[in-house]
Structures are given as C-alpha cells and as structure tokens.
Design a protein around this motif. Structure first.
Motif, PDB file in Angstrom:
ATOM      1  N   SER A  25      12.774  41.754 -24.728  1.00  0.00           N
ATOM      2  CA  SER A  25      11.985  40.694 -24.125  1.00  0.00           C
ATOM      3  C   SER A  25      12.786  40.049 -23.008  1.00  0.00           C
ATOM      4  O   SER A  25      13.999  39.951 -23.074  1.00  0.00           O
ATOM      5  N   PRO A  26      12.106  39.594 -21.941  1.00  0.00           N
ATOM      6  CA  PRO A  26      12.837  38.991 -20.829  1.00  0.00           C
ATOM      7  C   PRO A  26      13.411  37.643 -21.219  1.00  0.00           C
ATOM      8  O   PRO A  26      12.852  36.956 -22.072  1.00  0.00           O
ATOM      9  N   PRO A  27      14.545  37.257 -20.635  1.00  0.00           N
ATOM     10  CA  PRO A  27      15.129  35.956 -20.963  1.00  0.00           C
ATOM     11  C   PRO A  27      14.221  34.820 -20.514  1.00  0.00           C
ATOM     12  O   PRO A  27      13.469  34.958 -19.561  1.00  0.00           O
ATOM     13  N   ILE A  28      14.307  33.708 -21.217  1.00  0.00           N
ATOM     14  CA  ILE A  28      13.517  32.525 -20.906  1.00  0.00           C
ATOM     15  C   ILE A  28      14.438  31.520 -20.251  1.00  0.00           C
ATOM     16  O   ILE A  28      15.503  31.220 -20.767  1.00  0.00           O
ATOM     17  N   SER A 100      23.885  23.781 -23.218  1.00  0.00           N
ATOM     18  CA  SER A 100      23.251  24.715 -22.296  1.00  0.00           C
ATOM     19  C   SER A 100      23.566  26.141 -22.744  1.00  0.00           C
ATOM     20  O   SER A 100      24.717  26.556 -22.649  1.00  0.00           O
ATOM     21  N   PRO A 101      22.563  26.849 -23.269  1.00  0.00           N
ATOM     22  CA  PRO A 101      21.183  26.415 -23.492  1.00  0.00           C
ATOM     23  C   PRO A 101      21.095  25.413 -24.646  1.00  0.00           C
ATOM     24  O   PRO A 101      22.007  25.286 -25.450  1.00  0.00           O
ATOM     25  N   ARG A 102      19.975  24.711 -24.692  1.00  0.00           N
ATOM     26  CA  ARG A 102      19.750  23.691 -25.712  1.00  0.00           C
ATOM     27  C   ARG A 102      19.738  24.312 -27.104  1.00  0.00           C
ATOM     28  O   ARG A 102      19.261  25.427 -27.279  1.00  0.00           O
ATOM     29  N   THR A 103      20.251  23.569 -28.092  1.00  0.00           N
ATOM     30  CA  THR A 103      20.322  24.110 -29.448  1.00  0.00           C
ATOM     31  C   THR A 103      19.399  23.358 -30.407  1.00  0.00           C
ATOM     32  O   THR A 103      19.111  22.180 -30.222  1.00  0.00           O
ATOM     33  N   ILE A 104      18.963  24.101 -31.423  1.00  0.00           N
ATOM     34  CA  ILE A 104      18.158  23.533 -32.502  1.00  0.00           C
ATOM     35  C   ILE A 104      18.675  24.130 -33.805  1.00  0.00           C
ATOM     36  O   ILE A 104      18.936  25.329 -33.888  1.00  0.00           O
ATOM     37  N   ASP A 105      18.860  23.279 -34.802  1.00  0.00           N
ATOM     38  CA  ASP A 105      19.247  23.721 -36.139  1.00  0.00           C
ATOM     39  C   ASP A 105      18.107  23.372 -37.086  1.00  0.00           C
ATOM     40  O   ASP A 105      17.595  22.256 -37.067  1.00  0.00           O
ATOM     41  N   TRP A 106      17.710  24.353 -37.893  1.00  0.00           N
ATOM     42  CA  TRP A 106      16.651  24.202 -38.888  1.00  0.00           C
ATOM     43  C   TRP A 106      17.320  24.205 -40.257  1.00  0.00           C
ATOM     44  O   TRP A 106      17.876  25.216 -40.661  1.00  0.00           O
ATOM     45  N   LYS A 118      20.545  28.603 -37.214  1.00  0.00           N
ATOM     46  CA  LYS A 118      20.945  28.152 -35.885  1.00  0.00           C
ATOM     47  C   LYS A 118      20.107  28.838 -34.830  1.00  0.00           C
ATOM     48  O   LYS A 118      19.853  30.037 -34.905  1.00  0.00           O
ATOM     49  N   GLY A 119      19.694  28.044 -33.844  1.00  0.00           N
ATOM     50  CA  GLY A 119      18.857  28.610 -32.795  1.00  0.00           C
ATOM     51  C   GLY A 119      19.002  27.891 -31.477  1.00  0.00           C
ATOM     52  O   GLY A 119      19.823  26.982 -31.315  1.00  0.00           O
ATOM     53  N   LEU A 120      18.184  28.335 -30.541  1.00  0.00           N
ATOM     54  CA  LEU A 120      18.096  27.765 -29.202  1.00  0.00           C
ATOM     55  C   LEU A 120      16.646  27.389 -28.950  1.00  0.00           C
ATOM     56  O   LEU A 120      15.742  27.920 -29.596  1.00  0.00           O
ATOM     57  N   TYR A 121      16.432  26.504 -27.974  1.00  0.00           N
ATOM     58  CA  TYR A 121      15.057  26.184 -27.599  1.00  0.00           C
ATOM     59  C   TYR A 121      14.989  25.849 -26.119  1.00  0.00           C
ATOM     60  O   TYR A 121      15.993  25.517 -25.489  1.00  0.00           O
ATOM     61  N   ARG A 140      24.789  31.497 -33.925  1.00  0.00           N
ATOM     62  CA  ARG A 140      23.715  31.066 -33.042  1.00  0.00           C
ATOM     63  C   ARG A 140      23.543  32.091 -31.914  1.00  0.00           C
ATOM     64  O   ARG A 140      24.526  32.574 -31.361  1.00  0.00           O
ATOM     65  N   PRO A 141      22.293  32.418 -31.538  1.00  0.00           N
ATOM     66  CA  PRO A 141      22.099  33.275 -30.362  1.00  0.00           C
ATOM     67  C   PRO A 141      22.716  32.613 -29.128  1.00  0.00           C
ATOM     68  O   PRO A 141      22.898  31.389 -29.091  1.00  0.00           O
ATOM     69  N   THR A 142      23.002  33.395 -28.129  1.00  0.00           N
ATOM     70  CA  THR A 142      23.580  32.853 -26.894  1.00  0.00           C
ATOM     71  C   THR A 142      22.540  32.748 -25.783  1.00  0.00           C
ATOM     72  O   THR A 142      22.810  32.138 -24.756  1.00  0.00           O
TER      73      THR A 142
END
Length: 163
Positions: A25-28, A100-106, A118-121, A140-142
């Motif tokens: 998938s292309p980067p966002i 950068s990029p913004r992070t989100i933890d669930w 761990k994630g990004l948004y 966490r993804p980069t």
C-alpha cells in the motif's frame, strides 16, 4: 465479532486468513503543513472525539475487507471498537501528536494484565489513518504502510455522519 477481535488483537491480532498479497500500500502523508487540514489541529484528542467508520483495511500488504463497516468511537482517552456484529472492545488510547509520524497506543486489559498495541496515525480532514503492529508488544511501525509479510494493520476510517 471478527472486527473487534482483530482490533483487540492488533487494534487489531485475531486469527486472520492469508490472502495473495498485492503490491504494498502507498505511504500516507501526515499533512500538518496545510492550515486548512484538521491534522494541524493543536488538540488531536478533541479532533478524534466521535464515531469513525472503517472504510478500508489492509493487512500484510493485502486488502482485508472483513473489517469494513466496523466503527471506532472515541471519547477522550477511551475508544470503543464495535464490530459489524455488535461486539464492543474498549481501549484506553494515548496520542503523541508531536511525534513525527504521530503515535497512538491502544491499551486494553486481558486477564488482569494491560497490553498495548503500538501504532501511528494521521488525520486528514475527516479521514483517520492508523497503522498498527501485528501483535501486542511488537515494535511500533515506522510509517503508515503495510507490505507483504510485515503483519501490520492499516486502517482508513471516515467520520460517521451525525444521527
């Protein structure tokens, strides 16, 4: 049920069927520099409040349509993930809009133990993109992308219309 389990076990590690993987998938992009874009909001927590519908889901670089139609309802630091069958899983979320990029933890509690995914948004107007590790405890993804074999979940959500 599958949507809630996938999000619960990634946002998102239920037993997932493998499929033939298309190209990555292309980067966002995280378009903070656009002043008319909600991604430049000083308070992303407030920007997320409300209900969002899953309109696209990819895993391991392949489309994963089973998740489409589920919802995530944010209320402050709480997120209720609802599957298309009505199953609800609750998370506590932690955002870092300054990263950068913004992070989100669930974070959720399983058998009296807290586990964090761990994630990004990225917020782009009324679209929320999230990319999470394949399993709780994974790195966490980069970037906001998934490729064949990486196990990551990439979700695109749109703000649900008001009732």
């Amino acid at each position: 049920m599958r949507f809630a389990c996938c999000l619960a076990t990634i946002l998102f590690i239920a037993g997932c069927a493998e499929s033939k993987a298309p190209p990555a998938s292309p980067p966002i992009s995280d378009s903070r520099s656009n002043p008319g874009d909600s991604s430049s909001s000083p308070n992303d927590q407030d920007s997320l409040d409300g209900t969002w519908e899953v309109v696209q889901c990819d895993r391991d670089g392949a489309s994963y349509p089973q998740e489409i139609g589920g919802t995530v309802t944010f209320d402050g630091r709480r997120a209720d993930v609802t599957s298309t069958d009505g199953t609800v899983v609750r998370y506590e979320i932690h955002l870092n809009p300054d990263a950068s990029p913004r992070t989100i933890d669930w974070t959720m509690t399983v058998e009296n133990q807290s586990v964090t995914l761990k994630g990004l948004y990225a917020l782009q107007n009324s679209v929320l993109h999230t990319c999470s590790a394949g399993n709780f405890g994974d790195d966490r993804p980069t970037d906001l992308v998934t490729t064949p074999g990486d196990g990551r979940w990439l979700f695109q959500l749109k703000r649900a219309a008001s009732p």
